[in-house]
Scaffold this motif. Structure first.
Motif, mmCIF file in Angstrom:
data_model
loop_
_atom_site.group_PDB
_atom_site.id
_atom_site.type_symbol
_atom_site.label_atom_id
_atom_site.label_comp_id
_atom_site.label_asym_id
_atom_site.label_seq_id
_atom_site.Cartn_x
_atom_site.Cartn_y
_atom_site.Cartn_z
ATOM 1 N N UNK A 255 0.841 -1.196 0.000
ATOM 2 C CA UNK A 255 0.000 0.000 0.000
ATOM 3 C C UNK A 255 0.876 1.246 0.000
ATOM 4 N N UNK A 256 0.307 2.342 -0.495
ATOM 5 C CA UNK A 256 0.988 3.635 -0.450
ATOM 6 C C UNK A 256 -0.059 4.733 -0.520
ATOM 7 N N UNK A 257 0.329 5.937 -0.171
ATOM 8 C CA UNK A 257 -0.586 7.070 -0.217
ATOM 9 C C UNK A 257 0.024 8.281 0.452
ATOM 10 N N UNK A 258 -0.484 9.457 0.103
ATOM 11 C CA UNK A 258 0.055 10.685 0.683
ATOM 12 C C UNK A 258 -0.278 10.811 2.162
ATOM 13 N N UNK A 259 -1.306 10.073 2.627
ATOM 14 C CA UNK A 259 -1.648 10.110 4.053
ATOM 15 C C UNK A 259 -0.619 9.371 4.906
ATOM 16 N N UNK A 260 0.277 8.623 4.249
ATOM 17 C CA UNK A 260 1.279 7.841 4.966
ATOM 18 C C UNK A 260 2.613 8.575 5.067
ATOM 19 N N UNK A 261 2.630 9.854 4.688
ATOM 20 C CA UNK A 261 3.859 10.642 4.769
ATOM 21 C C UNK A 261 3.534 12.053 5.225
ATOM 22 N N UNK A 262 4.529 12.734 5.770
ATOM 23 C CA UNK A 262 4.364 14.141 6.156
ATOM 24 C C UNK A 262 5.064 15.070 5.175
ATOM 25 N N UNK A 263 5.618 14.503 4.096
ATOM 26 C CA UNK A 263 6.315 15.323 3.107
ATOM 27 C C UNK A 263 5.309 16.144 2.307
ATOM 28 N N UNK A 264 5.654 17.396 2.058
ATOM 29 C CA UNK A 264 4.766 18.257 1.275
ATOM 30 C C UNK A 264 4.813 17.908 -0.206
ATOM 31 N N UNK A 265 5.957 17.379 -0.661
ATOM 32 C CA UNK A 265 6.094 16.948 -2.053
ATOM 33 C C UNK A 265 6.284 15.434 -2.055
ATOM 34 N N UNK A 266 5.349 14.735 -2.648
ATOM 35 C CA UNK A 266 5.362 13.274 -2.637
ATOM 36 C C UNK A 266 4.779 12.806 -3.957
ATOM 37 N N UNK A 267 5.518 11.981 -4.678
ATOM 38 C CA UNK A 267 5.122 11.595 -6.019
ATOM 39 C C UNK A 267 5.149 10.082 -6.168
ATOM 40 N N UNK A 268 4.153 9.550 -6.857
ATOM 41 C CA UNK A 268 4.084 8.115 -7.140
ATOM 42 C C UNK A 268 4.074 7.934 -8.656
ATOM 43 N N UNK A 269 4.996 7.111 -9.152
ATOM 44 C CA UNK A 269 5.145 6.892 -10.591
ATOM 45 C C UNK A 269 5.122 5.397 -10.875
ATOM 46 N N UNK A 270 4.361 4.998 -11.880
ATOM 47 C CA UNK A 270 4.297 3.590 -12.267
ATOM 48 C C UNK A 270 5.584 3.186 -12.959
ATOM 49 N N UNK A 271 6.315 2.202 -12.392
ATOM 50 C CA UNK A 271 7.520 1.684 -13.029
ATOM 51 C C UNK A 271 7.196 0.547 -13.996
ATOM 52 N N UNK A 347 16.766 3.159 -14.488
ATOM 53 C CA UNK A 347 17.724 3.976 -15.224
ATOM 54 C C UNK A 347 18.865 4.368 -14.309
ATOM 55 N N UNK A 348 19.925 4.865 -14.900
ATOM 56 C CA UNK A 348 21.044 5.360 -14.096
ATOM 57 C C UNK A 348 20.602 6.543 -13.236
ATOM 58 N N UNK A 349 19.635 7.323 -13.760
ATOM 59 C CA UNK A 349 19.105 8.447 -12.961
ATOM 60 C C UNK A 349 18.370 7.944 -11.719
ATOM 61 N N UNK A 350 17.608 6.837 -11.875
ATOM 62 C CA UNK A 350 16.894 6.266 -10.721
ATOM 63 C C UNK A 350 17.877 5.828 -9.645
ATOM 64 N N UNK A 351 18.908 5.115 -10.059
ATOM 65 C CA UNK A 351 19.897 4.622 -9.100
ATOM 66 C C UNK A 351 20.654 5.788 -8.460
ATOM 67 N N UNK A 352 20.971 6.803 -9.257
ATOM 68 C CA UNK A 352 21.705 7.962 -8.739
ATOM 69 C C UNK A 352 20.887 8.714 -7.702
ATOM 70 N N UNK A 353 19.583 8.882 -7.967
ATOM 71 C CA UNK A 353 18.742 9.617 -7.011
ATOM 72 C C UNK A 353 18.641 8.873 -5.692
ATOM 73 N N UNK A 354 18.589 7.537 -5.744
ATOM 74 C CA UNK A 354 18.509 6.757 -4.512
ATOM 75 C C UNK A 354 19.812 6.799 -3.742
ATOM 76 N N UNK A 355 20.936 6.930 -4.463
ATOM 77 C CA UNK A 355 22.245 6.941 -3.811
ATOM 78 C C UNK A 355 22.720 8.349 -3.470
#
Length: 396
Positions: A255-271, A347-355
């Protein structure tokens, strides 16, 4: 004094005054304008008192009616408290029981009259009393409702696992005056009920399904928790410099949702192609079976988030990448003959953002891993980890 009796006495006084006034007005030896004027004033005053008494009587009747309504409402809420399916306790800030409903007394196997005045810690098993004291002290410093799981002991020695929901009540000076406790026995559910609650089809039955193609952003709403029937969703935010930061991966039956975080910017993208069903937060609050089903899934997301947080604490980029690849191996890895293949393309961008590094750095490190024979890529650019442990040699 009884209001009705008071009015009756006023009426009895009013009639003699009227007669006296009539008599005084015809007596020859009394000055014609002395007694009549005095009695007229006395008569008028008594009339005003009578009217005031009648008004007081009406107000008293209205107050009695209001009191009856309030008493009826009070009894209604008292019954809700007494006969609620969960146990309720009211304690002082030190955990001394001040009030308890019948369900709480039954859970603890003790008469309610003997429950009042006892310390809650008396019903906590010895091994968890230190933990309970710590949590009790922490409650004084927060206004948030807190969830606890504590092992309790009944009066005659029977143990059971209890889930607590605790709320602090404060006075105008923000001092804690009461603690409100809701207690549920979470150890007495039948296995068949637990199995049914965890059943995949039970959770998604009769719910609308929403499909998203790979790469699409998924709309988020604070009132909705999304349950993933199929696919993988990337959860991310953005740094102050505008760079995307990977927060987690939600896969099938998570499960996921914006109610499960306190971040003002929160994005969900289908991989990948994703299929979702919505579960409303209000529905979770009033459906114990649903909340019990979702709790392990929410806990799974929490544990994954903590794992991603560990990455940011590692100083060397090589260590971050090593840890991330092992984490992704557990989350989205599938065994093939040559090793473990990630089920989605990162992508390399995905891995870079996580690291927390640049795409160029990740490209260089991937090249080093390929040279060492630790990773490779399939025709669709999916990462394949060799069966040996991935370990990049650190830069000098």
């Amino acid at each position: 004094m009884n209001i009705k009796l008071f009015i009756q006495r006023l009426e009895a006084l009013h009639k003699p005054l009227a007669d006296l006034y009539q008599t005084a007005s015809i007596l020859p030896w009394i000055p014609p304008d002395m007694l009549p004027q005095a009695f007229q004033e006395l008569y008028s005053t008594s009339k005003m008192v009578q009217l005031a008494a009648e008004e007081l009587y009406q107000q008293n009747e209205a107050l009695k009616e209001t009191q009856n309504l309030l008493e009826t409402e009070r009894q209604h809420y008292q019954d809700l408290f007494e006969y609620a399916p969960d146990g309720y306790l009211v304690t002082n800030p030190e955990g001394i029981i001040e009030n308890a409903n019948l369900t709480a007394a039954k859970l603890l196997n003790i008469s309610r009259q003997f429950l009042i005045g006892k310390a809650m810690i008396n019903f906590v098993c010895l091994e968890e009393r230190q933990h309970f004291r710590h949590e009790l002290n922490q409650l004084h410093h927060t206004d948030r409702t807190k969830e606890l799981v504590i092992r309790l002991q009944q009066r005659h020695g029977e143990y059971f696992d209890a889930a607590f929901t605790v709320k602090v009540v404060r006075d105008q000076q923000t001092q804690a005056v009461h603690l409100l406790w809701l207690i549920r026995n979470i150890g007495d559910r039948q296995p068949t009920e637990l199995q049914s609650a965890k059943n995949y089809s039970d959770l998604i039955e009769n719910r609308p399904r929403y499909k998203h193609s790979k790469g699409e952003n998924i709309s988020l709403n604070n009132s909705v928790v999304w349950y993933i029937c199929r696919g993988l969703v990337k959860l991310s935010t953005f740094s102050e410099t505008g760079e995307e930061v990977l927060l987690g991966l939600a896969k099938t039956q998570m499960v996921f949702g914006s109610s499960m975080t306190s971040l003002s910017i929160y994005q969900a993208t289908a991989l990948s192609d994703v299929e979702l069903v919505p579960i409303y937060a209000s529905e979770i609050l009033v459906t114990p079976k649903l909340s019990h089903t979702l709790l392990p899934k929410i806990n799974q997301r929490l544990q994954q988030t903590e794992s991603f947080l560990v990455i940011s604490k590692k100083q060397l980029v090589e260590d971050r990448l090593n840890y991330l690849l092992e984490l992704l191996k557990q989350e989205v890895g599938e065994q093939i003959e040559s090793g473990t293949r990630f089920s989605v393309r990162f992508t390399h961008e995905d891995i870079a953002s996580a690291c927390g590094t640049t795409r160029v750095t990740i490209t260089r490190l991937f090249g080093k891993l390929q040279q060492q024979g630790l990773i490779t890529f399939d025709a669709k650019k999916h990462i394949i980890l060799k069966n040996s442990e991935v370990r990049i040699q650190k830069s000098e």
